[in-house]
Design a protein around this motif. Structure first.
Motif, PDB file in Angstrom:
ATOM      1  N   ILE A  83       0.831  -1.204   0.000  1.00  0.00           N
ATOM      2  CA  ILE A  83       0.000   0.000   0.000  1.00  0.00           C
ATOM      3  C   ILE A  83       0.862   1.248   0.000  1.00  0.00           C
ATOM      4  N   ALA A  84       1.942   1.227   0.761  1.00  0.00           N
ATOM      5  CA  ALA A  84       2.822   2.395   0.830  1.00  0.00           C
ATOM      6  C   ALA A  84       3.478   2.698  -0.509  1.00  0.00           C
ATOM      7  N   PHE A  85       3.800   1.668  -1.287  1.00  0.00           N
ATOM      8  CA  PHE A  85       4.460   1.900  -2.572  1.00  0.00           C
ATOM      9  C   PHE A  85       3.498   2.180  -3.722  1.00  0.00           C
ATOM     10  N   THR A  86       2.205   2.066  -3.514  1.00  0.00           N
ATOM     11  CA  THR A  86       1.275   2.395  -4.594  1.00  0.00           C
ATOM     12  C   THR A  86       1.274   3.891  -4.870  1.00  0.00           C
ATOM     13  N   ILE A  87       1.529   4.677  -3.852  1.00  0.00           N
ATOM     14  CA  ILE A  87       1.617   6.127  -4.012  1.00  0.00           C
ATOM     15  C   ILE A  87       3.090   6.503  -3.952  1.00  0.00           C
ATOM     16  N   PRO A  88       3.618   7.142  -4.992  1.00  0.00           N
ATOM     17  CA  PRO A  88       5.055   7.460  -5.001  1.00  0.00           C
ATOM     18  C   PRO A  88       5.378   8.664  -4.114  1.00  0.00           C
ATOM     19  N   TRP A  89       5.346   8.482  -2.801  1.00  0.00           N
ATOM     20  CA  TRP A  89       5.594   9.562  -1.854  1.00  0.00           C
ATOM     21  C   TRP A  89       6.929  10.240  -2.132  1.00  0.00           C
ATOM     22  N   PHE A  90       7.921   9.442  -2.481  1.00  0.00           N
ATOM     23  CA  PHE A  90       9.268   9.959  -2.685  1.00  0.00           C
ATOM     24  C   PHE A  90       9.397  10.796  -3.959  1.00  0.00           C
ATOM     25  N   LEU A  91       8.384  10.792  -4.821  1.00  0.00           N
ATOM     26  CA  LEU A  91       8.424  11.585  -6.050  1.00  0.00           C
ATOM     27  C   LEU A  91       7.567  12.842  -5.957  1.00  0.00           C
ATOM     28  N   TRP A  92       6.936  13.087  -4.836  1.00  0.00           N
ATOM     29  CA  TRP A  92       6.120  14.291  -4.692  1.00  0.00           C
ATOM     30  C   TRP A  92       7.003  15.518  -4.813  1.00  0.00           C
ATOM     31  N   GLY A  93       6.578  16.451  -5.617  1.00  0.00           N
ATOM     32  CA  GLY A  93       7.326  17.687  -5.806  1.00  0.00           C
ATOM     33  C   GLY A  93       8.465  17.560  -6.806  1.00  0.00           C
ATOM     34  N   ASP A  94       8.651  16.380  -7.376  1.00  0.00           N
ATOM     35  CA  ASP A  94       9.717  16.156  -8.349  1.00  0.00           C
ATOM     36  C   ASP A  94       9.187  16.510  -9.741  1.00  0.00           C
TER      37      ASP A  94
END
Length: 61
Positions: free
Chosen positions: A5-16
């Motif tokens: 579930i955590a990897f379905t949303i690319p949190w680490f790419l927000w703002g990129d």
């Protein structure tokens, strides 16, 4: 399950704002995720479809 579930949303790419082939990198993450999900479902349909629903002869359990 929580990791999936955590990897379905690319949190680490927000703002990129990086682009790859004219599309944002986060959009490619979703394309790749959907390709992976499709492959897993295809494997499921080939190997596990009907598990615990029908027996080896194809009759309902």
């Amino acid at each position: 399950m929580a990791l999936l579930i955590a990897f379905t949303i690319p949190w680490f790419l927000w703002g990129d704002a990086r682009l790859l082939l004219g599309l944002p990198l986060w959009l490619w993450w979703h394309v790749g995720w959907m390709v992976l999900a499709s492959a897993v479902f295809w494997l499921f349909t080939r190997h596990a479809w009907g598990v615990w629903i029908v027996d080896e002869r194809g009759e309902k359990a």
